[in-house]
Design a protein around this motif. Structure first.
Motif, PDB file in Angstrom:
ATOM      1  N   GLN A 135       0.516  -1.423  -0.428  1.00  0.00           N
ATOM      2  CA  GLN A 135      -0.272  -0.053   0.227  1.00  0.00           C
ATOM      3  C   GLN A 135       0.931   1.344   0.567  1.00  0.00           C
ATOM      4  N   HIS A 136       1.940   1.825   0.709  1.00  0.00           N
ATOM      5  CA  HIS A 136       2.706   2.550   0.660  1.00  0.00           C
ATOM      6  C   HIS A 136       3.315   1.778  -0.656  1.00  0.00           C
ATOM      7  N   ASN A 137       4.326   1.180  -1.251  1.00  0.00           N
ATOM      8  CA  ASN A 137       4.268   1.824  -2.661  1.00  0.00           C
ATOM      9  C   ASN A 137       3.543   2.300  -3.567  1.00  0.00           C
ATOM     10  N   PHE A 138       2.429   1.797  -3.904  1.00  0.00           N
ATOM     11  CA  PHE A 138       1.248   1.961  -4.746  1.00  0.00           C
ATOM     12  C   PHE A 138       0.843   3.202  -4.257  1.00  0.00           C
ATOM     13  N   GLU A 139       1.516   4.046  -3.043  1.00  0.00           N
ATOM     14  CA  GLU A 139       0.622   5.178  -2.656  1.00  0.00           C
ATOM     15  C   GLU A 139       1.500   6.313  -3.417  1.00  0.00           C
ATOM     16  N   VAL A 140       2.914   6.075  -3.383  1.00  0.00           N
ATOM     17  CA  VAL A 140       4.392   6.675  -3.974  1.00  0.00           C
ATOM     18  C   VAL A 140       3.795   6.547  -4.962  1.00  0.00           C
ATOM     19  N   LEU A 141       3.756   5.523  -5.852  1.00  0.00           N
ATOM     20  CA  LEU A 141       3.901   5.729  -7.076  1.00  0.00           C
ATOM     21  C   LEU A 141       2.549   6.784  -7.575  1.00  0.00           C
TER      22      LEU A 141
END
Length: 160
Positions: free
Chosen positions: A82-88
């Motif tokens: 989820q964190h990496n999804f939000e950054v991307l």
């Protein structure tokens, strides 16, 4: 032609040069920001792909084994993803944002609803049916194939 050049040189003698320097400075800042944003985008893509490759190594891209308590296994990995999804998501073009969010929501729903019983029932139905009698609806109900498609859909957004 000589008159033309003479006229231009007299123009630059009388006009203040600070607007040209200011315009040049703004141009350099814009180029620097573009370079930094491209680097950040590449890092976001790399982190997203790396998270999927490490967290789901036994399940994607080549299925090695389906873990016990698959629901817990996948849900425990959702916060990092989820964190990496939000950054991307910051770097996804506006016209693709809806499909990116939809792909993520489908993946999250799958992770929350998949159960070991569903996997066992799917394996049992594929073992009892013959290879020639398989239909596309059986493929659509196979959790492993659904999972593979969902992850592939997510990774499609990391292509340059």
């Amino acid at each position: 032609m000589e008159d033309f050049i003479d006229q231009i040189s007299k123009y630059f003698e009388t006009v203040p040069l600070w607007p040209f320097f200011l315009f040049g400075f703004v141009g350099l800042v814009a180029i620097a920001v573009e370079i930094v944003n491209r680097k950040r985008r590449e890092e976001a893509i790399e982190n997203f792909r790396n998270t999927i490759e490490t967290e789901l190594a036994t399940m994607y891209p080549k299925h090695i084994r389906w873990p016990e308590n698959v629901n817990q296994y996948l849900c425990s990995r959702l916060p990092e993803m989820q964190h990496n999804f939000e950054v991307l998501r910051v770097f996804i073009p506006q016209k693709q944002l809806l499909s990116y969010n939809t792909a993520w929501n489908k993946y999250c729903d799958f992770c929350r609803t998949i159960t070991d019983e569903t996997c066992a029932a799917s394996e049992q139905s594929t073992n009892t049916s013959s290879g020639a009698g398989k239909t596309t609806s059986a493929d659509e109900n196979d959790p492993k194939k659904v999972f593979h498609k969902l992850v592939s859909d997510l990774l499609e957004f990391t292509r340059n």
